[in-house]
Design a protein around this motif. Structure first.
Motif, PDB file in Angstrom:
ATOM      1  N   ARG A 252       0.862  -1.172   0.000  1.00  0.00           N
ATOM      2  CA  ARG A 252       0.000   0.000   0.000  1.00  0.00           C
ATOM      3  C   ARG A 252       0.900   1.223   0.000  1.00  0.00           C
ATOM      4  O   ARG A 252       2.075   1.133   0.374  1.00  0.00           O
ATOM      5  CB  ARG A 252      -0.898  -0.007   1.247  1.00  0.00           C
ATOM      6  N   ARG A 253       0.371   2.346  -0.371  1.00  0.00           N
ATOM      7  CA  ARG A 253       1.205   3.538  -0.483  1.00  0.00           C
ATOM      8  C   ARG A 253       1.954   3.801   0.824  1.00  0.00           C
ATOM      9  O   ARG A 253       1.357   4.031   1.866  1.00  0.00           O
ATOM     10  CB  ARG A 253       0.324   4.729  -0.822  1.00  0.00           C
ATOM     11  N   GLY A 254       3.265   3.741   0.732  1.00  0.00           N
ATOM     12  CA  GLY A 254       4.098   4.013   1.903  1.00  0.00           C
ATOM     13  C   GLY A 254       4.182   2.882   2.897  1.00  0.00           C
ATOM     14  O   GLY A 254       4.781   3.043   3.967  1.00  0.00           O
ATOM     15  N   GLU A 255       3.601   1.721   2.578  1.00  0.00           N
ATOM     16  CA  GLU A 255       3.571   0.595   3.514  1.00  0.00           C
ATOM     17  C   GLU A 255       3.930  -0.686   2.764  1.00  0.00           C
ATOM     18  O   GLU A 255       3.232  -1.074   1.829  1.00  0.00           O
ATOM     19  CB  GLU A 255       2.171   0.428   4.127  1.00  0.00           C
ATOM     20  N   ARG A 256       4.989  -1.352   3.219  1.00  0.00           N
ATOM     21  CA  ARG A 256       5.392  -2.602   2.576  1.00  0.00           C
ATOM     22  C   ARG A 256       5.892  -3.583   3.628  1.00  0.00           C
ATOM     23  O   ARG A 256       6.768  -3.262   4.430  1.00  0.00           O
ATOM     24  CB  ARG A 256       6.504  -2.353   1.544  1.00  0.00           C
ATOM     25  N   VAL A 257       5.307  -4.775   3.581  1.00  0.00           N
ATOM     26  CA  VAL A 257       5.787  -5.896   4.379  1.00  0.00           C
ATOM     27  C   VAL A 257       5.727  -7.138   3.491  1.00  0.00           C
ATOM     28  O   VAL A 257       4.706  -7.411   2.860  1.00  0.00           O
ATOM     29  CB  VAL A 257       4.933  -6.140   5.637  1.00  0.00           C
ATOM     30  N   THR A 258       6.810  -7.884   3.462  1.00  0.00           N
ATOM     31  CA  THR A 258       6.844  -9.152   2.727  1.00  0.00           C
ATOM     32  C   THR A 258       7.420 -10.218   3.646  1.00  0.00           C
ATOM     33  O   THR A 258       8.514 -10.043   4.196  1.00  0.00           O
ATOM     34  CB  THR A 258       7.708  -9.052   1.456  1.00  0.00           C
ATOM     35  N   THR A 259       6.658 -11.293   3.837  1.00  0.00           N
ATOM     36  CA  THR A 259       7.124 -12.432   4.621  1.00  0.00           C
ATOM     37  C   THR A 259       7.220 -13.634   3.694  1.00  0.00           C
ATOM     38  O   THR A 259       6.215 -14.060   3.130  1.00  0.00           O
ATOM     39  CB  THR A 259       6.168 -12.745   5.779  1.00  0.00           C
ATOM     40  N   THR A 260       8.406 -14.178   3.538  1.00  0.00           N
ATOM     41  CA  THR A 260       8.651 -15.274   2.605  1.00  0.00           C
ATOM     42  C   THR A 260       9.248 -16.455   3.355  1.00  0.00           C
ATOM     43  O   THR A 260      10.178 -16.291   4.161  1.00  0.00           O
ATOM     44  CB  THR A 260       9.622 -14.843   1.493  1.00  0.00           C
ATOM     45  N   TRP A 261       8.705 -17.644   3.086  1.00  0.00           N
ATOM     46  CA  TRP A 261       9.258 -18.863   3.672  1.00  0.00           C
ATOM     47  C   TRP A 261      10.328 -19.423   2.751  1.00  0.00           C
ATOM     48  O   TRP A 261      10.098 -19.603   1.554  1.00  0.00           O
ATOM     49  CB  TRP A 261       8.175 -19.913   3.892  1.00  0.00           C
ATOM     50  N   HIS A 262      11.497 -19.699   3.310  1.00  0.00           N
ATOM     51  CA  HIS A 262      12.602 -20.299   2.566  1.00  0.00           C
ATOM     52  C   HIS A 262      12.921 -21.652   3.196  1.00  0.00           C
ATOM     53  O   HIS A 262      13.503 -21.710   4.291  1.00  0.00           O
ATOM     54  CB  HIS A 262      13.839 -19.397   2.608  1.00  0.00           C
ATOM     55  N   ALA A 263      12.540 -22.722   2.534  1.00  0.00           N
ATOM     56  CA  ALA A 263      12.849 -24.067   3.030  1.00  0.00           C
ATOM     57  C   ALA A 263      14.324 -24.368   2.810  1.00  0.00           C
ATOM     58  O   ALA A 263      14.906 -23.970   1.796  1.00  0.00           O
ATOM     59  CB  ALA A 263      11.986 -25.105   2.323  1.00  0.00           C
ATOM     60  N   ASP A 264      14.926 -25.077   3.759  1.00  0.00           N
ATOM     61  CA  ASP A 264      16.336 -25.460   3.661  1.00  0.00           C
ATOM     62  C   ASP A 264      16.412 -26.980   3.657  1.00  0.00           C
ATOM     63  O   ASP A 264      16.487 -27.616   4.706  1.00  0.00           O
ATOM     64  CB  ASP A 264      17.125 -24.880   4.833  1.00  0.00           C
ATOM     65  N   VAL A 265      16.371 -27.568   2.466  1.00  0.00           N
ATOM     66  CA  VAL A 265      16.336 -29.028   2.368  1.00  0.00           C
ATOM     67  C   VAL A 265      17.670 -29.639   2.781  1.00  0.00           C
ATOM     68  O   VAL A 265      17.728 -30.814   3.153  1.00  0.00           O
ATOM     69  CB  VAL A 265      15.977 -29.477   0.930  1.00  0.00           C
ATOM     70  N   THR A 266      18.740 -28.864   2.760  1.00  0.00           N
ATOM     71  CA  THR A 266      20.048 -29.422   3.124  1.00  0.00           C
ATOM     72  C   THR A 266      20.180 -29.655   4.617  1.00  0.00           C
ATOM     73  O   THR A 266      21.043 -30.418   5.053  1.00  0.00           O
ATOM     74  CB  THR A 266      21.183 -28.485   2.674  1.00  0.00           C
ATOM     75  N   GLN A 267      19.303 -28.988   5.425  1.00  0.00           N
ATOM     76  CA  GLN A 267      19.416 -29.090   6.871  1.00  0.00           C
ATOM     77  C   GLN A 267      18.373 -30.014   7.500  1.00  0.00           C
ATOM     78  O   GLN A 267      18.312 -30.139   8.711  1.00  0.00           O
ATOM     79  CB  GLN A 267      19.282 -27.694   7.512  1.00  0.00           C
ATOM     80  N   ARG A 268      17.559 -30.670   6.677  1.00  0.00           N
ATOM     81  CA  ARG A 268      16.525 -31.536   7.238  1.00  0.00           C
ATOM     82  C   ARG A 268      17.148 -32.765   7.877  1.00  0.00           C
ATOM     83  O   ARG A 268      18.098 -33.338   7.352  1.00  0.00           O
ATOM     84  CB  ARG A 268      15.523 -31.956   6.156  1.00  0.00           C
ATOM     85  N   ASP A 269      16.580 -33.194   9.017  1.00  0.00           N
ATOM     86  CA  ASP A 269      17.076 -34.412   9.643  1.00  0.00           C
ATOM     87  C   ASP A 269      16.427 -35.626   8.993  1.00  0.00           C
ATOM     88  O   ASP A 269      15.604 -35.504   8.073  1.00  0.00           O
ATOM     89  CB  ASP A 269      16.844 -34.391  11.162  1.00  0.00           C
ATOM     90  N   ALA A 270      16.772 -36.842   9.487  1.00  0.00           N
ATOM     91  CA  ALA A 270      16.276 -38.073   8.856  1.00  0.00           C
ATOM     92  C   ALA A 270      14.760 -38.153   8.878  1.00  0.00           C
ATOM     93  O   ALA A 270      14.124 -38.579   7.908  1.00  0.00           O
ATOM     94  CB  ALA A 270      16.887 -39.287   9.550  1.00  0.00           C
ATOM     95  N   GLY A 271      14.139 -37.731   9.980  1.00  0.00           N
ATOM     96  CA  GLY A 271      12.675 -37.771  10.068  1.00  0.00           C
ATOM     97  C   GLY A 271      12.023 -36.840   9.074  1.00  0.00           C
ATOM     98  O   GLY A 271      11.016 -37.177   8.451  1.00  0.00           O
TER      99      GLY A 271
END
Length: 397
Positions: free
Chosen positions: A150-169
Motif C-alpha cells: 500500500r502507499r508508503g507501507e510494505r511488508v513481505t514475509t517469505t518462507w525459505h525451506a532449507d532441504v540441506t538441513q533436514r534431519d532423517a525424520g
C-alpha cells in the motif's frame, strides 16, 4: 491511513461473552497430550477434514474444497513477535475477506520494574480487499509469500525451506518445515520509518504446535503456533528530527499463522512469550482461552517450548482486570497447578473498529510474565520477568 475513530462497544461485554460461550461447539474431550504426525492436507480429496493436534505444520491447510461459503468466510493472519535484548517487535497481517488489516509496533524494553514505555506504531486498514487486494497471503505457513503493498507501507514475509538441513525424520516424511521466514519491512511508525529485515529460523528437529479444530463439525480452523525460535534483525529507524537508530541483534521469536472458517462472532484471550532461560535454553509459551476448547473448557493449543521440543499444557483461565492496560493479569490452570502466572503490563496496543461488516474490540498489552509452568513429568519451570504479550479480543466479522 487515518485510524478509525473509536466506536461504541459491540454489546455489553458480559452479554456478548455469554452468547459466545453458549454457542461453542461440542467437541470430543482431548485427554491424550501427545502430538501426531501431520497429514499432507487439511481437507482430502473426499472432503474429509483432518482434525487433530500435530507436531509439525500441515503443508496444505486450505479449505476452499469445502465450497464457496468456506472461501468467503475464511479469515487468515500471520503474527510474528521478536524479543530482543533492548526491544520488542510485533508484526501482524490479517486477511478478513472483505477487509485487510496490518500493524507493526516497536517497544524499547523497560529496564526498571515500574517503567512504562510507549510503543512506536502504525496500523493500516483496507476496506477494498475483495476488489483491490493490498494483502496476499501465503498458501501455508511453510510455503510461499505473504505480501502487504500500500502507499508508503510494505511488508513481505517469505518462507525459505532449507532441504540441506533436514534431519532423517524430515527427509522420510517429506516435510518442508526446516528453514526460515524472512520478513522485509518498509513501514511508517509515527513520524519515523522502520526499514530492514527480520529472519526467524526453524532449525532441524524443531517441533511446532499445529491444531486443526472443529469450530463446528463442518467448519475447520487451523493454526500453526511456534514459540522460542531463534531470530535475528537488521533494522533502521529513521525520522525527521530524530537520530537514526540501527537495531542489529539476535533474539527469540513467536509465530501465529492461522486460517479458519470462523464463527460470525468470535472471542479469545491469549498469551505469548519467547525467551532465553538462565541456562541459555530457548523457551516459548502459548496459552489461550475461550477459543479452540474441548467439552471441559480446556484450550487445545496451550504449550511450552523448550529447545525446540513442545510440551502440551491443559486449559487455563485468564483473570483480566478492569484496567487491562495497566493492572496485573493472572493466568491459572483450570485444574491443578500446571500454570500459575502473573502478567504485568508495561504498555499496550488497543483498537476498537466498527466498520459495519467488521466490529472488533482488541487490547494487546505488552509486559512481563512471572510465576511457573509445571511439565507433565513434574518439573517446574520458573518464569521470571519474561517479556511477552497478552490479548483480549472480541469480534464480529
Amino acid at each position: 491511513q487515518p485510524r478509525p475513530r473509536p466506536q461504541a462497544p459491540i454489546a455489553p461485554t458480559c452479554r456478548l461473552r455469554h452468547a459466545l460461550h453458549m454457542k461453542r461447539s461440542s467437541t470430543r474431550t482431548v485427554r491424550q497430550l501427545d502430538l501426531e504426525a501431520p497429514p499432507s492436507a487439511l481437507v482430502d480429496a473426499a472432503g474429509k477434514i483432518a482434525f487433530g493436534r500435530y507436531a509439525h505444520p500441515i503443508d496444505n491447510p486450505q479449505i476452499a474444497a469445502l465450497g464457496r461459503v468456506a472461501r468467503l468466510r475464511t479469515k487468515r493472519w500471520h503474527y510474528t513477535s521478536v524479543t530482543l535484548p533492548d526491544h520488542f517487535l510485533a508484526i501482524a497481517l490479517a486477511d478478513l475477506g472483505f477487509a485487510a488489516h496490518a500493524f507493526v509496533y516497536l517497544v524499547p524494553k523497560p529496564f526498571d520494574a515500574d517503567d512504562r514505555r510507549p510503543a512506536v506504531e502504525h496500523a493500516s486498514l483496507s476496506l477494498t480487499q475483495s476488489l483491490r487486494p493490498v494483502l496476499r497471503m501465503a498458501e501455508s505457513s511453510v510455503q510461499g509469500e505473504t505480501r502487504w503493498r500500500r502507499r508508503g507501507e510494505r511488508v513481505t514475509t517469505t518462507w525459505h525451506a532449507d532441504v540441506t538441513q533436514r534431519d532423517a525424520g524430515d527427509r522420510q516424511s517429506g516435510r518442508a518445515d526446516v528453514g526460515e521466514w524472512r520478513i522485509n519491512l518498509d513501514w511508517p511508525l509515527g513520524k519515523q520509518r522502520l526499514t530492514g529485515e527480520v529472519v526467524v529460523r526453524r532449525p532441524p528437529g524443531t517441533q511446532c504446535f499445529a491444531l486443526a479444530h472443529p469450530v463446528t463439525p463442518e467448519q475447520p480452523a487451523y493454526t500453526h503456533k511456534d514459540a522460542g525460535l531463534p531470530a535475528r534483525v537488521d533494522l533502521t529507524l529513521t525520522g525527521k528530527g530524530s537520530p537514526t537508530e540501527r537495531i542489529v541483534d539476535e533474539g527469540v521469536a513467536a509465530v501465529d499463522w492461522t486460517l479458519g472458517w470462523m464463527r460470525r462472532e468470535t472471542t479469545w484471550k491469549w498469551a505469548s512469550a519467547a525467551w532465553r532461560t538462565a541456562e541459555g535454553k530457548i523457551a516459548g509459551l502459548n496459552l489461550s482461552a475461550d477459543v479452540y476448547e474441548d467439552d471441559d473448557g480446556h484450550g487445545r493449543e496451550n504449550a511450552l517450548w523448550l529447545d525446540g521440543r513442545v510440551f502440551p499444557l491443559r486449559g487455563v483461565r485468564f483473570q483480566v482486570p478492569v484496567d487491562a492496560t495497566s493492572a496485573p493479569w493472572r493466568i491459572r490452570s483450570i485444574a491443578g497447578d500446571e500454570v500459575n502466572l502473573t502478567f504485568t503490563p508495561r504498555g499496550a496496543r488497543e483498537e476498537r473498529l466498527n466498520i459495519q461488516v467488521v466490529v472488533s474490540q482488541f487490547v494487546q498489552p505488552y509486559g512481563t510474565f512471572s510465576g511457573h509452568v509445571r511439565l507433565a513429568d513434574g518439573r517446574k519451570m520458573r518464569v521470571n520477568n519474561v517479556f511477552g504479550v497478552v490479548e483480549d479480543h472480541v469480534s464480529r466479522w
